[in-house]
Design a protein around this motif. Structure first.
Motif, PDB file in Angstrom:
ATOM      1  N   PHE A   8      11.925  53.041  27.534  1.00  0.00           N
ATOM      2  CA  PHE A   8      11.127  52.382  28.567  1.00  0.00           C
ATOM      3  C   PHE A   8      11.273  53.105  29.910  1.00  0.00           C
ATOM      4  O   PHE A   8      10.325  53.155  30.700  1.00  0.00           O
ATOM      5  CB  PHE A   8      11.538  50.914  28.695  1.00  0.00           C
ATOM      6  CG  PHE A   8      11.133  50.077  27.514  1.00  0.00           C
ATOM      7  CD1 PHE A   8       9.846  49.566  27.410  1.00  0.00           C
ATOM      8  CD2 PHE A   8      12.031  49.815  26.486  1.00  0.00           C
ATOM      9  CE1 PHE A   8       9.465  48.805  26.320  1.00  0.00           C
ATOM     10  CE2 PHE A   8      11.661  49.055  25.388  1.00  0.00           C
ATOM     11  CZ  PHE A   8      10.374  48.545  25.305  1.00  0.00           C
ATOM     12  N   ASP A   9      12.442  53.664  30.166  1.00  0.00           N
ATOM     13  CA  ASP A   9      12.633  54.462  31.380  1.00  0.00           C
ATOM     14  C   ASP A   9      11.746  55.700  31.343  1.00  0.00           C
ATOM     15  O   ASP A   9      11.132  56.082  32.352  1.00  0.00           O
ATOM     16  CB  ASP A   9      14.102  54.870  31.514  1.00  0.00           C
ATOM     17  CG  ASP A   9      15.025  53.681  31.680  1.00  0.00           C
ATOM     18  OD1 ASP A   9      14.720  52.818  32.516  1.00  0.00           O
ATOM     19  OD2 ASP A   9      16.035  53.617  30.967  1.00  0.00           O
ATOM     20  N   ILE A  10      11.674  56.334  30.180  1.00  0.00           N
ATOM     21  CA  ILE A  10      10.826  57.515  30.028  1.00  0.00           C
ATOM     22  C   ILE A  10       9.362  57.137  30.216  1.00  0.00           C
ATOM     23  O   ILE A  10       8.605  57.841  30.897  1.00  0.00           O
ATOM     24  CB  ILE A  10      11.042  58.162  28.641  1.00  0.00           C
ATOM     25  CG1 ILE A  10      12.501  58.580  28.457  1.00  0.00           C
ATOM     26  CG2 ILE A  10      10.114  59.365  28.455  1.00  0.00           C
ATOM     27  CD1 ILE A  10      12.818  59.051  27.056  1.00  0.00           C
ATOM     28  N   ALA A  11       8.967  56.010  29.624  1.00  0.00           N
ATOM     29  CA  ALA A  11       7.585  55.547  29.742  1.00  0.00           C
ATOM     30  C   ALA A  11       7.206  55.332  31.206  1.00  0.00           C
ATOM     31  O   ALA A  11       6.107  55.707  31.644  1.00  0.00           O
ATOM     32  CB  ALA A  11       7.395  54.264  28.939  1.00  0.00           C
ATOM     33  N   TYR A  12       8.128  54.737  31.969  1.00  0.00           N
ATOM     34  CA  TYR A  12       7.873  54.472  33.384  1.00  0.00           C
ATOM     35  C   TYR A  12       7.694  55.786  34.145  1.00  0.00           C
ATOM     36  O   TYR A  12       6.756  55.940  34.937  1.00  0.00           O
ATOM     37  CB  TYR A  12       9.020  53.666  33.976  1.00  0.00           C
ATOM     38  CG  TYR A  12       8.863  53.390  35.456  1.00  0.00           C
ATOM     39  CD1 TYR A  12       7.993  52.400  35.907  1.00  0.00           C
ATOM     40  CD2 TYR A  12       9.558  54.139  36.401  1.00  0.00           C
ATOM     41  CE1 TYR A  12       7.831  52.150  37.259  1.00  0.00           C
ATOM     42  CE2 TYR A  12       9.406  53.908  37.763  1.00  0.00           C
ATOM     43  CZ  TYR A  12       8.539  52.904  38.181  1.00  0.00           C
ATOM     44  OH  TYR A  12       8.376  52.663  39.524  1.00  0.00           O
ATOM     45  N   ARG A  13       8.568  56.736  33.883  1.00  0.00           N
ATOM     46  CA  ARG A  13       8.500  58.019  34.576  1.00  0.00           C
ATOM     47  C   ARG A  13       7.229  58.799  34.190  1.00  0.00           C
ATOM     48  O   ARG A  13       6.625  59.481  35.025  1.00  0.00           O
ATOM     49  CB  ARG A  13       9.730  58.868  34.225  1.00  0.00           C
ATOM     50  CG  ARG A  13      11.037  58.385  34.857  1.00  0.00           C
ATOM     51  CD  ARG A  13      11.226  58.975  36.253  1.00  0.00           C
ATOM     52  NE  ARG A  13      11.285  60.435  36.240  1.00  0.00           N
ATOM     53  CZ  ARG A  13      12.393  61.134  36.060  1.00  0.00           C
ATOM     54  NH1 ARG A  13      13.560  60.503  35.869  1.00  0.00           N
ATOM     55  NH2 ARG A  13      12.375  62.457  36.084  1.00  0.00           N
ATOM     56  N   ALA A  14       6.848  58.712  32.929  1.00  0.00           N
ATOM     57  CA  ALA A  14       5.711  59.490  32.443  1.00  0.00           C
ATOM     58  C   ALA A  14       4.371  58.807  32.686  1.00  0.00           C
ATOM     59  O   ALA A  14       3.317  59.433  32.548  1.00  0.00           O
ATOM     60  CB  ALA A  14       5.871  59.773  30.946  1.00  0.00           C
ATOM     61  N   GLY A  15       4.419  57.512  33.022  1.00  0.00           N
ATOM     62  CA  GLY A  15       3.182  56.777  33.243  1.00  0.00           C
ATOM     63  C   GLY A  15       2.406  56.494  31.982  1.00  0.00           C
ATOM     64  O   GLY A  15       1.174  56.472  31.976  1.00  0.00           O
ATOM     65  N   VAL A  16       3.156  56.277  30.881  1.00  0.00           N
ATOM     66  CA  VAL A  16       2.523  55.973  29.600  1.00  0.00           C
ATOM     67  C   VAL A  16       3.204  54.748  29.004  1.00  0.00           C
ATOM     68  O   VAL A  16       4.172  54.222  29.550  1.00  0.00           O
ATOM     69  CB  VAL A  16       2.626  57.167  28.613  1.00  0.00           C
ATOM     70  CG1 VAL A  16       1.897  58.382  29.164  1.00  0.00           C
ATOM     71  CG2 VAL A  16       4.092  57.509  28.313  1.00  0.00           C
ATOM     72  N   LEU A  46      16.566  63.242  31.303  1.00  0.00           N
ATOM     73  CA  LEU A  46      17.371  62.017  31.318  1.00  0.00           C
ATOM     74  C   LEU A  46      18.466  62.021  30.260  1.00  0.00           C
ATOM     75  O   LEU A  46      19.184  61.026  30.107  1.00  0.00           O
ATOM     76  CB  LEU A  46      16.456  60.798  31.112  1.00  0.00           C
ATOM     77  CG  LEU A  46      15.405  60.530  32.193  1.00  0.00           C
ATOM     78  CD1 LEU A  46      14.552  59.320  31.822  1.00  0.00           C
ATOM     79  CD2 LEU A  46      16.060  60.309  33.548  1.00  0.00           C
ATOM     80  N   ASN A  47      18.542  63.113  29.504  1.00  0.00           N
ATOM     81  CA  ASN A  47      19.545  63.229  28.445  1.00  0.00           C
ATOM     82  C   ASN A  47      19.401  62.097  27.429  1.00  0.00           C
ATOM     83  O   ASN A  47      20.372  61.541  26.937  1.00  0.00           O
ATOM     84  CB  ASN A  47      20.966  63.241  29.027  1.00  0.00           C
ATOM     85  CG  ASN A  47      21.975  63.784  28.022  1.00  0.00           C
ATOM     86  OD1 ASN A  47      21.651  64.618  27.179  1.00  0.00           O
ATOM     87  ND2 ASN A  47      23.208  63.290  28.116  1.00  0.00           N
ATOM     88  N   TYR A  48      18.129  61.776  27.131  1.00  0.00           N
ATOM     89  CA  TYR A  48      17.839  60.691  26.198  1.00  0.00           C
ATOM     90  C   TYR A  48      17.968  61.196  24.766  1.00  0.00           C
ATOM     91  O   TYR A  48      17.464  62.256  24.411  1.00  0.00           O
ATOM     92  CB  TYR A  48      16.417  60.166  26.420  1.00  0.00           C
ATOM     93  CG  TYR A  48      15.994  59.118  25.413  1.00  0.00           C
ATOM     94  CD1 TYR A  48      16.405  57.797  25.531  1.00  0.00           C
ATOM     95  CD2 TYR A  48      15.171  59.465  24.339  1.00  0.00           C
ATOM     96  CE1 TYR A  48      16.014  56.838  24.604  1.00  0.00           C
ATOM     97  CE2 TYR A  48      14.771  58.519  23.404  1.00  0.00           C
ATOM     98  CZ  TYR A  48      15.206  57.206  23.547  1.00  0.00           C
ATOM     99  OH  TYR A  48      14.824  56.261  22.622  1.00  0.00           O
ATOM    100  N   LYS A  49      18.640  60.419  23.942  1.00  0.00           N
ATOM    101  CA  LYS A  49      18.820  60.747  22.527  1.00  0.00           C
ATOM    102  C   LYS A  49      18.189  59.652  21.677  1.00  0.00           C
ATOM    103  O   LYS A  49      18.411  58.459  21.929  1.00  0.00           O
ATOM    104  CB  LYS A  49      20.306  60.869  22.165  1.00  0.00           C
ATOM    105  CG  LYS A  49      21.069  61.898  23.008  1.00  0.00           C
ATOM    106  CD  LYS A  49      20.590  63.308  22.735  1.00  0.00           C
ATOM    107  CE  LYS A  49      21.417  64.325  23.510  1.00  0.00           C
ATOM    108  NZ  LYS A  49      20.897  65.712  23.323  1.00  0.00           N
ATOM    109  N   VAL A  50      17.402  60.055  20.677  1.00  0.00           N
ATOM    110  CA  VAL A  50      16.789  59.086  19.774  1.00  0.00           C
ATOM    111  C   VAL A  50      17.854  58.478  18.881  1.00  0.00           C
ATOM    112  O   VAL A  50      18.704  59.192  18.331  1.00  0.00           O
ATOM    113  CB  VAL A  50      15.703  59.758  18.906  1.00  0.00           C
ATOM    114  CG1 VAL A  50      15.126  58.761  17.901  1.00  0.00           C
ATOM    115  CG2 VAL A  50      14.587  60.314  19.789  1.00  0.00           C
TER     116      VAL A  50
END
Length: 340
Positions: A8-16, A46-50
């Motif tokens: 959700f953080d990635i979605a917010y940053r990417a606008g998707v 963001l060093n996000y890992k799935v």
């Protein structure tokens, strides 16, 4: 200190949407390259890992497809448009051939069917069948997309959304029927069926109908278009209103066979001979169309092929492949309701 970053953080940053992030991180072809690269770059930053375990659970398949039939107004208690009955048989056979079970569910357009499959994972994908007002469920289609739900629908092409549809070339079908009427000497045309953006199939049939009239330098009389939903009663009442207004016409096109059959009954009850006084045509070629008096000329939609295409395209989406909207051609079925 903030906990680890989420999708959700990635979605917010990417606008998707979060579902778009999910697709992009697994390299889904449903996400365009520019968006996919932007999302993946933000995830790296963001060093996000799935979460592989959670991802595995989400992608486990049930071996079941769901078919949602929407209730239609009918003259009996079935609440199922008869046009969809033969398509139901084709979908069932196609699922069996592919090794899938089929879960059939009847839905009201106003119900929360769009949310039922989000968390329960009842099925790997959904087929939507029904002629309801498109304006009533557009938002629900958007939510299915946001939920990353695999689904296909029967109906007209939806150009403004990433929705895979299977339907027929309604514009050509309307043109084809009207061209046949004109070639049989008809000059003044009534059209019975709604032509709003909420009924895109009927609208395209009307546009094709109008195009054929204009091509022959005849007049499209908007006063001879009457709204109707796809029932015999609605077709009956619409045609009756034209008769009571004293409108003159020598041909009538019903936007569906059910509408045409109701209109034909109204004409006959009021002293009009079909096809001598008024030629009548429909659209769909439902089974009863060949048993009416006179038998109904109509545009046939290939329900066998439609069912196969719906299942094939849904399984493409389930397997992470690209599927595209497809429109089928219609075949003119000539019977005695238009003379020849």
């Amino acid at each position: 200190m903030k906990s680890k970053q989420t999708s959700f953080d990635i979605a917010y940053r990417a606008g998707v949407s979060q579902s778009t992030v999910s697709r992009a991180l697994r390299n889904s072809p449903l996400v365009n390259e520019e968006t996919r690269l932007r999302v993946q770059a933000i995830a790296k930053e963001l060093n996000y890992k799935v979460d592989k375990n959670a991802s595995s659970l989400r992608t486990q398949q049930s071996g079941t497809l769901a078919l949602l039939l929407f209730e239609d107004p009918t003259n009996d208690d079935s609440l199922i448009n008869p046009f969809f009955m033969s398509m139901l048989a084709s979908i069932t056979r196609a699922c069996a051939t592919k090794g899938y079970d089929l879960l059939v569910s009847f839905q009201e357009m106003s119900a929360d069917w769009h949310a039922d499959f989000e968390d329960t994972r009842k099925a790997d994908g959904i087929i939507l069948l029904g002629y309801g007002d498109y304006n009533e469920y557009e938002e629900k289609l958007i939510q299915l997309i946001e939920q990353d739900t695999c689904f296909v629908r029967w109906g007209a092409e939806v150009k403004e959304l990433q929705v895979v549809s299977v339907g027929c070339d309604n514009l050509h079908g309307g043109f084809q029927l009207t061209e046949h009427l004109i070639n049989n000497g008809r000059k003044t045309f009534a059209f019975v069926g709604g032509v709003s953006c909420g009924q895109p199939e009927f609208l395209d049939r009307y546009l094709g109908h109008s195009k054929a009239i204009e091509n022959h330098q005849l007049t499209v009389d908007k006063g001879l278009q009457v709204d109707a939903v796809s029932t015999e009663e609605s077709g009956y009442q619409a045609a009756l209103s034209l008769i009571q207004q004293g409108k003159k016409f020598d041909a009538l096109m019903g936007a569906s066979d059910l509408i045409a059959l109701g209109a034909m009954r109204a004409l006959q009850e009021n002293g009009y001979k079909v096809p001598e006084d008024v030629a009548v045509v429909g659209f769909d070629d439902i089974p009863i169309a060949s048993f009416t008096f006179p038998p109904l000329t109509t545009a046939k939609q290939d329900t066998m092929l439609a069912g196969e295409l719906l299942v094939d395209k849904l399984l493409q989406l389930v397997n992470g492949e690209v599927a595209e909207t497809q429109l089928m051609t219609t075949d003119l079925v000539i019977r005695k309701s238009c003379g020849s």
